[in-house]
Design a protein around this motif. Structure first.
Motif, PDB file in Angstrom:
ATOM      1  N   PRO A 141     -22.734  68.714 -40.001  1.00 10.49           N
ATOM      2  CA  PRO A 141     -22.051  68.394 -38.742  1.00 10.49           C
ATOM      3  C   PRO A 141     -22.831  68.937 -37.555  1.00 10.49           C
ATOM      4  O   PRO A 141     -23.415  70.017 -37.621  1.00 10.49           O
ATOM      5  CB  PRO A 141     -20.711  69.118 -38.863  1.00 10.49           C
ATOM      6  CG  PRO A 141     -20.603  69.564 -40.266  1.00 10.49           C
ATOM      7  CD  PRO A 141     -21.960  69.566 -40.867  1.00 10.49           C
ATOM      8  N   THR A 142     -22.872  68.165 -36.485  1.00  8.10           N
ATOM      9  CA  THR A 142     -23.591  68.584 -35.285  1.00  8.10           C
ATOM     10  C   THR A 142     -22.765  68.261 -34.052  1.00  8.10           C
ATOM     11  O   THR A 142     -21.882  67.409 -34.080  1.00  8.10           O
ATOM     12  CB  THR A 142     -24.939  67.856 -35.140  1.00  8.10           C
ATOM     13  OG1 THR A 142     -24.674  66.446 -35.043  1.00  8.10           O
ATOM     14  CG2 THR A 142     -25.859  68.112 -36.306  1.00  8.10           C
ATOM     15  N   THR A 143     -23.074  68.943 -32.980  1.00  5.29           N
ATOM     16  CA  THR A 143     -22.444  68.607 -31.706  1.00  5.29           C
ATOM     17  C   THR A 143     -23.383  67.781 -30.847  1.00  5.29           C
ATOM     18  O   THR A 143     -22.948  67.102 -29.927  1.00  5.29           O
ATOM     19  CB  THR A 143     -22.052  69.873 -30.930  1.00  5.29           C
ATOM     20  OG1 THR A 143     -23.229  70.673 -30.736  1.00  5.29           O
ATOM     21  CG2 THR A 143     -21.003  70.660 -31.671  1.00  5.29           C
ATOM     22  N   HIS A 144     -24.703  67.840 -31.149  1.00 10.90           N
ATOM     23  CA  HIS A 144     -25.692  67.073 -30.394  1.00 10.90           C
ATOM     24  C   HIS A 144     -26.702  66.501 -31.372  1.00 10.90           C
ATOM     25  O   HIS A 144     -27.029  67.110 -32.385  1.00 10.90           O
ATOM     26  CB  HIS A 144     -26.432  67.955 -29.390  1.00 10.90           C
ATOM     27  CG  HIS A 144     -25.524  68.571 -28.374  1.00 10.90           C
ATOM     28  ND1 HIS A 144     -24.881  67.833 -27.409  1.00 10.90           N
ATOM     29  CD2 HIS A 144     -25.126  69.847 -28.180  1.00 10.90           C
ATOM     30  CE1 HIS A 144     -24.143  68.629 -26.666  1.00 10.90           C
ATOM     31  NE2 HIS A 144     -24.269  69.857 -27.118  1.00 10.90           N
ATOM     32  N   VAL A 145     -27.204  65.325 -31.050  1.00  8.61           N
ATOM     33  CA  VAL A 145     -28.188  64.676 -31.908  1.00  8.61           C
ATOM     34  C   VAL A 145     -29.514  65.415 -31.850  1.00  8.61           C
ATOM     35  O   VAL A 145     -30.169  65.617 -32.867  1.00  8.61           O
ATOM     36  CB  VAL A 145     -28.374  63.209 -31.477  1.00  8.61           C
ATOM     37  CG1 VAL A 145     -29.433  62.532 -32.312  1.00  8.61           C
ATOM     38  CG2 VAL A 145     -27.063  62.451 -31.591  1.00  8.61           C
ATOM     39  N   LEU A 146     -29.902  65.838 -30.655  1.00  8.15           N
ATOM     40  CA  LEU A 146     -31.175  66.522 -30.472  1.00  8.15           C
ATOM     41  C   LEU A 146     -30.925  68.010 -30.256  1.00  8.15           C
ATOM     42  O   LEU A 146     -29.896  68.397 -29.699  1.00  8.15           O
ATOM     43  CB  LEU A 146     -31.913  65.944 -29.269  1.00  8.15           C
ATOM     44  CG  LEU A 146     -32.248  64.456 -29.353  1.00  8.15           C
ATOM     45  CD1 LEU A 146     -32.832  63.980 -28.033  1.00  8.15           C
ATOM     46  CD2 LEU A 146     -33.213  64.181 -30.486  1.00  8.15           C
ATOM     47  N   PRO A 147     -31.861  68.851 -30.675  1.00 10.83           N
ATOM     48  CA  PRO A 147     -31.677  70.285 -30.436  1.00 10.83           C
ATOM     49  C   PRO A 147     -31.700  70.577 -28.930  1.00 10.83           C
ATOM     50  O   PRO A 147     -32.476  70.002 -28.183  1.00 10.83           O
ATOM     51  CB  PRO A 147     -32.871  70.937 -31.139  1.00 10.83           C
ATOM     52  CG  PRO A 147     -33.862  69.858 -31.328  1.00 10.83           C
ATOM     53  CD  PRO A 147     -33.113  68.558 -31.382  1.00 10.83           C
ATOM     54  N   ILE A 148     -30.822  71.470 -28.527  1.00 12.81           N
ATOM     55  CA  ILE A 148     -30.731  71.816 -27.111  1.00 12.81           C
ATOM     56  C   ILE A 148     -31.236  73.235 -26.919  1.00 12.81           C
ATOM     57  O   ILE A 148     -30.922  74.128 -27.697  1.00 12.81           O
ATOM     58  CB  ILE A 148     -29.267  71.711 -26.630  1.00 12.81           C
ATOM     59  CG1 ILE A 148     -28.815  70.272 -26.701  1.00 12.81           C
ATOM     60  CG2 ILE A 148     -29.122  72.246 -25.221  1.00 12.81           C
ATOM     61  CD1 ILE A 148     -27.384  70.083 -26.262  1.00 12.81           C
ATOM     62  N   ARG A 149     -32.021  73.407 -25.864  1.00 15.90           N
ATOM     63  CA  ARG A 149     -32.488  74.751 -25.552  1.00 15.90           C
ATOM     64  C   ARG A 149     -32.328  74.954 -24.056  1.00 15.90           C
ATOM     65  O   ARG A 149     -32.297  74.000 -23.278  1.00 15.90           O
ATOM     66  CB  ARG A 149     -33.939  74.952 -25.975  1.00 15.90           C
ATOM     67  CG  ARG A 149     -34.913  74.045 -25.283  1.00 15.90           C
ATOM     68  CD  ARG A 149     -36.332  74.257 -25.794  1.00 15.90           C
ATOM     69  NE  ARG A 149     -37.225  73.303 -25.188  1.00 15.90           N
ATOM     70  CZ  ARG A 149     -37.822  73.469 -24.028  1.00 15.90           C
ATOM     71  NH1 ARG A 149     -37.669  74.581 -23.353  1.00 15.90           N
ATOM     72  NH2 ARG A 149     -38.610  72.538 -23.529  1.00 15.90           N
ATOM     73  N   ASN A 150     -32.217  76.190 -23.671  1.00 11.78           N
ATOM     74  CA  ASN A 150     -32.054  76.512 -22.270  1.00 11.78           C
ATOM     75  C   ASN A 150     -33.366  76.261 -21.542  1.00 11.78           C
ATOM     76  O   ASN A 150     -34.400  76.822 -21.899  1.00 11.78           O
ATOM     77  CB  ASN A 150     -31.627  77.976 -22.133  1.00 11.78           C
ATOM     78  CG  ASN A 150     -31.188  78.301 -20.735  1.00 11.78           C
ATOM     79  OD1 ASN A 150     -31.351  77.500 -19.825  1.00 11.78           O
ATOM     80  ND2 ASN A 150     -30.631  79.479 -20.565  1.00 11.78           N
ATOM     81  N   VAL A 151     -33.328  75.428 -20.530  1.00 11.56           N
ATOM     82  CA  VAL A 151     -34.551  75.091 -19.806  1.00 11.56           C
ATOM     83  C   VAL A 151     -34.659  75.851 -18.490  1.00 11.56           C
ATOM     84  O   VAL A 151     -35.541  75.583 -17.697  1.00 11.56           O
ATOM     85  CB  VAL A 151     -34.633  73.570 -19.524  1.00 11.56           C
ATOM     86  CG1 VAL A 151     -34.761  72.801 -20.812  1.00 11.56           C
ATOM     87  CG2 VAL A 151     -33.438  73.107 -18.737  1.00 11.56           C
ATOM     88  N   MET A 152     -33.747  76.792 -18.271  1.00 10.32           N
ATOM     89  CA  MET A 152     -33.800  77.561 -17.040  1.00 10.32           C
ATOM     90  C   MET A 152     -34.812  78.695 -17.179  1.00 10.32           C
ATOM     91  O   MET A 152     -35.102  79.169 -18.276  1.00 10.32           O
ATOM     92  CB  MET A 152     -32.414  78.113 -16.722  1.00 10.32           C
ATOM     93  CG  MET A 152     -31.391  76.993 -16.498  1.00 10.32           C
ATOM     94  SD  MET A 152     -29.732  77.588 -16.263  1.00 10.32           S
ATOM     95  CE  MET A 152     -29.876  78.296 -14.639  1.00 10.32           C
ATOM     96  N   ARG A 153     -35.309  79.117 -16.054  1.00 10.76           N
ATOM     97  CA  ARG A 153     -36.306  80.192 -16.067  1.00 10.76           C
ATOM     98  C   ARG A 153     -35.645  81.530 -16.402  1.00 10.76           C
ATOM     99  O   ARG A 153     -34.446  81.701 -16.245  1.00 10.76           O
ATOM    100  CB  ARG A 153     -37.006  80.288 -14.712  1.00 10.76           C
ATOM    101  CG  ARG A 153     -36.077  80.698 -13.591  1.00 10.76           C
ATOM    102  CD  ARG A 153     -36.863  80.986 -12.310  1.00 10.76           C
ATOM    103  NE  ARG A 153     -35.999  81.178 -11.184  1.00 10.76           N
ATOM    104  CZ  ARG A 153     -35.274  82.276 -10.939  1.00 10.76           C
ATOM    105  NH1 ARG A 153     -35.313  83.291 -11.772  1.00 10.76           N
ATOM    106  NH2 ARG A 153     -34.509  82.369  -9.875  1.00 10.76           N
ATOM    107  N   GLU A 154     -36.431  82.472 -16.824  1.00  9.14           N
ATOM    108  CA  GLU A 154     -35.946  83.812 -17.096  1.00  9.14           C
ATOM    109  C   GLU A 154     -35.613  84.498 -15.772  1.00  9.14           C
ATOM    110  O   GLU A 154     -36.266  84.272 -14.752  1.00  9.14           O
ATOM    111  CB  GLU A 154     -37.022  84.625 -17.829  1.00  9.14           C
ATOM    112  CG  GLU A 154     -37.315  84.135 -19.231  1.00  9.14           C
ATOM    113  CD  GLU A 154     -36.138  84.340 -20.172  1.00  9.14           C
ATOM    114  OE1 GLU A 154     -35.424  85.348 -20.026  1.00  9.14           O
ATOM    115  OE2 GLU A 154     -35.929  83.477 -21.031  1.00  9.14           O
ATOM    116  N   ASP A 155     -34.601  85.336 -15.793  1.00  8.10           N
ATOM    117  CA  ASP A 155     -34.272  86.117 -14.605  1.00  8.10           C
ATOM    118  C   ASP A 155     -35.329  87.189 -14.407  1.00  8.10           C
ATOM    119  O   ASP A 155     -35.750  87.852 -15.356  1.00  8.10           O
ATOM    120  CB  ASP A 155     -32.903  86.795 -14.767  1.00  8.10           C
ATOM    121  CG  ASP A 155     -31.757  85.825 -14.618  1.00  8.10           C
ATOM    122  OD1 ASP A 155     -31.959  84.769 -13.994  1.00  8.10           O
ATOM    123  OD2 ASP A 155     -30.670  86.122 -15.114  1.00  8.10           O
TER     124      ASP A 155
END
Length: 95
Positions: free
Chosen positions: A51-65
């Protein structure tokens, strides 16, 4: 599962849509066609599918603080139409 005329009338009432008899019949047919097409998914063997919630893997694309120097307060306050205690003074919005 199938949609009947009563279901279409009920949804139209909830959505406050005024449908003609012709539109009700057409939407009933169209919605049943959609459900029939979606029912084909039941023919697939999904035993080994996780089971998945998204077809493609999701990663955070925001910059590091990171800590960086901020703007100089005196320089910023030069643009303020009014200033009070080192802050922008704005008209009150609450009574």
């Amino acid at each position: 599962m199938s949609i009947n005329l009563h279901d279409v009338e009920h949804v139209a009432k909830l959505a406050r849509l005024l449908l003609t008899d012709e539109e009700k019949e057409r939407y009933t047919d169209q919605l049943n066609a959609i459900l029939k097409y979606a029912d084909k998914l039941n023919e697939l063997n999904t035993d080994d599918v996780q089971p998945t919630t998204h077809v493609l893997p999701i990663r955070n694309v925001m910059r590091e603080d990171e800590v960086r120097p901020s703007l100089d307060r005196e320089h910023v306050m030069k643009n303020a139409p009014e200033e009070e205690d080192g802050q922008f003074r704005v008209p009150a919005v609450l009574e």
